[in-house]
Write a protein that holds these residues in place. Structure first.
Motif, PDB file in Angstrom:
ATOM      1  N   GLY A   1       0.809  -1.217   0.000  1.00  0.00           N
ATOM      2  CA  GLY A   1       0.000   0.000   0.000  1.00  0.00           C
ATOM      3  C   GLY A   1       0.838   1.260   0.000  1.00  0.00           C
ATOM      4  N   ALA A   2       1.475   1.548  -1.113  1.00  0.00           N
ATOM      5  CA  ALA A   2       2.345   2.736  -1.204  1.00  0.00           C
ATOM      6  C   ALA A   2       1.571   4.033  -0.976  1.00  0.00           C
ATOM      7  CB  ALA A   2       3.038   2.784  -2.564  1.00  0.00           C
ATOM      8  N   GLY A   3       0.296   4.053  -1.341  1.00  0.00           N
ATOM      9  CA  GLY A   3      -0.498   5.278  -1.145  1.00  0.00           C
ATOM     10  C   GLY A   3       0.136   6.463  -1.843  1.00  0.00           C
ATOM     11  N   THR A   4       0.378   7.531  -1.105  1.00  0.00           N
ATOM     12  CA  THR A   4       1.000   8.728  -1.687  1.00  0.00           C
ATOM     13  C   THR A   4       2.519   8.679  -1.595  1.00  0.00           C
ATOM     14  OG1 THR A   4       0.814   9.938   0.396  1.00  0.00           O
ATOM     15  CG2 THR A   4      -1.012  10.171  -1.186  1.00  0.00           C
TER      16      THR A   4
ATOM     17  N   GLU B   1       0.870  -1.173  -4.818  1.00  0.00           N
ATOM     18  CA  GLU B   1      -0.231  -0.209  -4.742  1.00  0.00           C
ATOM     19  C   GLU B   1      -1.231  -0.571  -5.820  1.00  0.00           C
ATOM     20  OE1 GLU B   1      -2.962   1.870  -3.798  1.00  0.00           O
ATOM     21  OE2 GLU B   1      -1.237   2.275  -2.511  1.00  0.00           O
ATOM     22  N   ILE B   2      -2.468  -0.850  -5.428  1.00  0.00           N
ATOM     23  CA  ILE B   2      -3.479  -1.329  -6.373  1.00  0.00           C
ATOM     24  C   ILE B   2      -4.392  -0.206  -6.890  1.00  0.00           C
ATOM     25  CG2 ILE B   2      -5.326  -1.995  -4.765  1.00  0.00           C
ATOM     26  CD1 ILE B   2      -5.240  -4.757  -6.360  1.00  0.00           C
ATOM     27  N   ASP B   3      -4.532   0.878  -6.131  1.00  0.00           N
ATOM     28  CA  ASP B   3      -5.386   1.996  -6.543  1.00  0.00           C
ATOM     29  C   ASP B   3      -4.701   2.799  -7.657  1.00  0.00           C
ATOM     30  OD1 ASP B   3      -7.761   3.917  -5.730  1.00  0.00           O
ATOM     31  OD2 ASP B   3      -5.965   5.178  -5.967  1.00  0.00           O
ATOM     32  N   ASP B   4      -5.420   3.047  -8.764  1.00  0.00           N
ATOM     33  CA  ASP B   4      -4.846   3.731  -9.935  1.00  0.00           C
ATOM     34  C   ASP B   4      -4.245   5.089  -9.589  1.00  0.00           C
ATOM     35  OD1 ASP B   4      -5.508   1.665 -11.706  1.00  0.00           O
ATOM     36  OD2 ASP B   4      -7.492   2.529 -12.117  1.00  0.00           O
TER      37      ASP B   4
ATOM     38  N   LEU C   1      -1.900  -0.922   4.490  1.00  0.00           N
ATOM     39  CA  LEU C   1      -3.202  -1.388   4.019  1.00  0.00           C
ATOM     40  C   LEU C   1      -4.305  -1.113   5.043  1.00  0.00           C
ATOM     41  CD1 LEU C   1      -2.279  -4.851   2.459  1.00  0.00           C
ATOM     42  CD2 LEU C   1      -2.594  -2.665   1.287  1.00  0.00           C
ATOM     43  N   PRO C   2      -5.507  -0.803   4.553  1.00  0.00           N
ATOM     44  CA  PRO C   2      -6.648  -0.547   5.445  1.00  0.00           C
ATOM     45  C   PRO C   2      -7.340  -1.858   5.838  1.00  0.00           C
ATOM     46  CG  PRO C   2      -7.308  -0.142   3.181  1.00  0.00           C
ATOM     47  CD  PRO C   2      -5.845  -0.531   3.145  1.00  0.00           C
ATOM     48  N   TRP C   3      -6.705  -2.626   6.713  1.00  0.00           N
ATOM     49  CA  TRP C   3      -7.171  -3.966   7.072  1.00  0.00           C
ATOM     50  C   TRP C   3      -8.641  -4.003   7.475  1.00  0.00           C
ATOM     51  CZ3 TRP C   3      -4.102  -7.871   5.847  1.00  0.00           C
ATOM     52  CH2 TRP C   3      -2.729  -7.628   5.728  1.00  0.00           C
ATOM     53  N   ALA C   4      -9.092  -3.021   8.217  1.00  0.00           N
ATOM     54  CA  ALA C   4     -10.454  -3.040   8.758  1.00  0.00           C
ATOM     55  C   ALA C   4     -11.527  -3.020   7.667  1.00  0.00           C
ATOM     56  CB  ALA C   4     -10.663  -1.877   9.720  1.00  0.00           C
TER      57      ALA C   4
ATOM     58  N   ILE D   1       4.586  -1.713  -7.681  1.00  0.00           N
ATOM     59  CA  ILE D   1       3.934  -2.787  -8.425  1.00  0.00           C
ATOM     60  C   ILE D   1       2.424  -2.635  -8.298  1.00  0.00           C
ATOM     61  CG2 ILE D   1       3.635  -5.291  -8.565  1.00  0.00           C
ATOM     62  CD1 ILE D   1       6.548  -5.287  -7.163  1.00  0.00           C
ATOM     63  N   LYS D   2       1.747  -2.554  -9.442  1.00  0.00           N
ATOM     64  CA  LYS D   2       0.283  -2.411  -9.435  1.00  0.00           C
ATOM     65  C   LYS D   2      -0.340  -3.804  -9.403  1.00  0.00           C
ATOM     66  CE  LYS D   2      -3.446   0.239 -11.405  1.00  0.00           C
ATOM     67  NZ  LYS D   2      -4.417  -0.723 -10.950  1.00  0.00           N
ATOM     68  N   ASP D   3      -0.433  -4.319  -8.170  1.00  0.00           N
ATOM     69  CA  ASP D   3      -0.929  -5.678  -7.977  1.00  0.00           C
ATOM     70  C   ASP D   3      -1.299  -5.841  -6.512  1.00  0.00           C
ATOM     71  OD1 ASP D   3      -1.588  -8.314  -8.456  1.00  0.00           O
ATOM     72  OD2 ASP D   3       0.438  -8.972  -8.954  1.00  0.00           O
ATOM     73  N   SER D   4      -1.959  -6.941  -6.209  1.00  0.00           N
ATOM     74  CA  SER D   4      -2.327  -7.239  -4.831  1.00  0.00           C
ATOM     75  C   SER D   4      -1.096  -7.659  -4.030  1.00  0.00           C
ATOM     76  CB  SER D   4      -3.356  -8.373  -4.803  1.00  0.00           C
ATOM     77  OG  SER D   4      -3.529  -8.833  -3.481  1.00  0.00           O
ATOM     78  N   ALA D   5      -1.052  -7.247  -2.778  1.00  0.00           N
ATOM     79  CA  ALA D   5       0.032  -7.652  -1.882  1.00  0.00           C
ATOM     80  C   ALA D   5       0.053  -9.159  -1.674  1.00  0.00           C
ATOM     81  CB  ALA D   5      -0.127  -6.935  -0.546  1.00  0.00           C
ATOM     82  N   SER D   6      -1.040  -9.839  -1.967  1.00  0.00           N
ATOM     83  CA  SER D   6      -1.078 -11.304  -1.824  1.00  0.00           C
ATOM     84  C   SER D   6      -0.133 -11.993  -2.811  1.00  0.00           C
ATOM     85  CB  SER D   6      -2.505 -11.833  -1.981  1.00  0.00           C
ATOM     86  OG  SER D   6      -2.998 -11.549  -3.264  1.00  0.00           O
ATOM     87  N   ASN D   7       0.375 -11.242  -3.792  1.00  0.00           N
ATOM     88  CA  ASN D   7       1.316 -11.782  -4.766  1.00  0.00           C
ATOM     89  C   ASN D   7       2.775 -11.477  -4.407  1.00  0.00           C
ATOM     90  OD1 ASN D   7      -0.557 -13.050  -6.527  1.00  0.00           O
ATOM     91  ND2 ASN D   7      -1.168 -11.021  -7.225  1.00  0.00           N
ATOM     92  N   VAL D   8       3.028 -11.212  -3.154  1.00  0.00           N
ATOM     93  CA  VAL D   8       4.373 -10.846  -2.707  1.00  0.00           C
ATOM     94  C   VAL D   8       5.405 -11.929  -3.008  1.00  0.00           C
ATOM     95  CG1 VAL D   8       3.939 -11.576  -0.296  1.00  0.00           C
ATOM     96  CG2 VAL D   8       5.743  -9.902  -0.783  1.00  0.00           C
ATOM     97  N   CYS D   9       5.066 -13.193  -2.832  1.00  0.00           N
ATOM     98  CA  CYS D   9       6.028 -14.274  -3.082  1.00  0.00           C
ATOM     99  C   CYS D   9       6.424 -14.334  -4.562  1.00  0.00           C
ATOM    100  CB  CYS D   9       5.467 -15.616  -2.620  1.00  0.00           C
ATOM    101  SG  CYS D   9       5.286 -15.707  -0.818  1.00  0.00           S
ATOM    102  N   LYS D  10       5.450 -14.134  -5.442  1.00  0.00           N
ATOM    103  CA  LYS D  10       5.717 -14.111  -6.881  1.00  0.00           C
ATOM    104  C   LYS D  10       6.702 -12.995  -7.217  1.00  0.00           C
ATOM    105  CE  LYS D  10       2.846 -12.191  -9.793  1.00  0.00           C
ATOM    106  NZ  LYS D  10       1.675 -11.833 -10.584  1.00  0.00           N
ATOM    107  N   GLU D  11       6.492 -11.812  -6.625  1.00  0.00           N
ATOM    108  CA  GLU D  11       7.391 -10.678  -6.895  1.00  0.00           C
ATOM    109  C   GLU D  11       8.782 -10.921  -6.323  1.00  0.00           C
ATOM    110  OE1 GLU D  11       6.960  -8.208  -8.965  1.00  0.00           O
ATOM    111  OE2 GLU D  11       4.926  -8.898  -9.392  1.00  0.00           O
ATOM    112  N   LEU D  12       8.852 -11.531  -5.152  1.00  0.00           N
ATOM    113  CA  LEU D  12      10.167 -11.854  -4.588  1.00  0.00           C
ATOM    114  C   LEU D  12      10.922 -12.802  -5.512  1.00  0.00           C
ATOM    115  CD1 LEU D  12       9.266 -12.231  -0.809  1.00  0.00           C
ATOM    116  CD2 LEU D  12      10.916 -10.583  -1.766  1.00  0.00           C
TER     117      LEU D  12
END
Length: 192
Positions: A47-50, A72-75, A117-120, A91-102
């Motif tokens: 979640g890089a955000g700004t 960061e997934i938000d455009d 990330l906004p877990w709540a 990386i414009k992708d879900s953090a769930s793909n962290v292992c693939k990126e590693l």
């Protein structure tokens, strides 16, 4: 990005953006407090955000010796963070793909992961998906940090994620309150 733009993004995407203003450097300092930036070889951000945390970390590591990339997934935030910290791979992708990126970077594990990330606002299954990926990606003894706002600390959604963190990690500590953030926040320092 000014605060009005940030609030507009929050209104447009409340299910993926959990804040109404960018994080502060004070919060960034607490996010990396348990991480030895001198010794780590790899760090990942969710979640890089700004780009506040991204920039804060990039200014404190040797990018020639330490692999650092962010998701960061938000455009809109993806574009902003790419401009704010062009030297860091966003990386414009879900953090769930962290292992693939590693693996793409020739790494099996990372030393640390920081999460904005906004877990709540995430459904349970997405929380679990990302936390499972996080555990697979972290080396043994690796550090994971994330935060919650003080005003929501005792709300059911925050209690659920706190319970999950305690279930997933061998230890979970709480930082001092970061009063210089708007709104004030606390950081979870988690160790695999």
């Amino acid at each position: 990005m000014d605060k009005i733009d940030f609030i507009a993004q929050f209104i447009k995407h409340p299910g993926s953006i959990g804040a109404i203003s960018p994080s502060s450097d004070s919060l960034a300092a607490q996010m990396i407090a348990p991480i030895d930036l001198e010794r780590i070889k790899t760090i990942v951000e969710y979640g890089a955000g700004t780009g506040v945390f991204t920039k804060y970390v990039s200014e404190r590591i040797n990018t020639e010796k330490t692999l650092f990339f962010s998701f960061e997934i938000d455009d809109k935030f993806y574009s902003i963070s790419k401009k704010q910290v062009p030297e860091i791979e966003i990386i414009k992708d879900s953090a769930s793909n962290v292992c693939k990126e590693l693996r793409k970077h020739g790494k099996k594990h990372t030393d640390a992961i920081i999460s904005g990330l906004p877990w709540a606002v995430f459904p349970d299954d997405l929380q679990d998906e990302i936390l499972h990926a996080t555990l697979r990606a972290l080396r043994q003894g690796g550090i994971f940090t994330t935060f919650t706002y003080l005003h929501s600390y005792y709300l059911p959604a925050a209690c659920r994620i706190r319970t999950k963190l305690k279930r997933y990690f061998s230890s979970v500590e709480l930082s001092p309150v970061v009063w210089k953030n708007m709104p004030p926040a606390v950081v979870y320092w988690c160790k695999k």
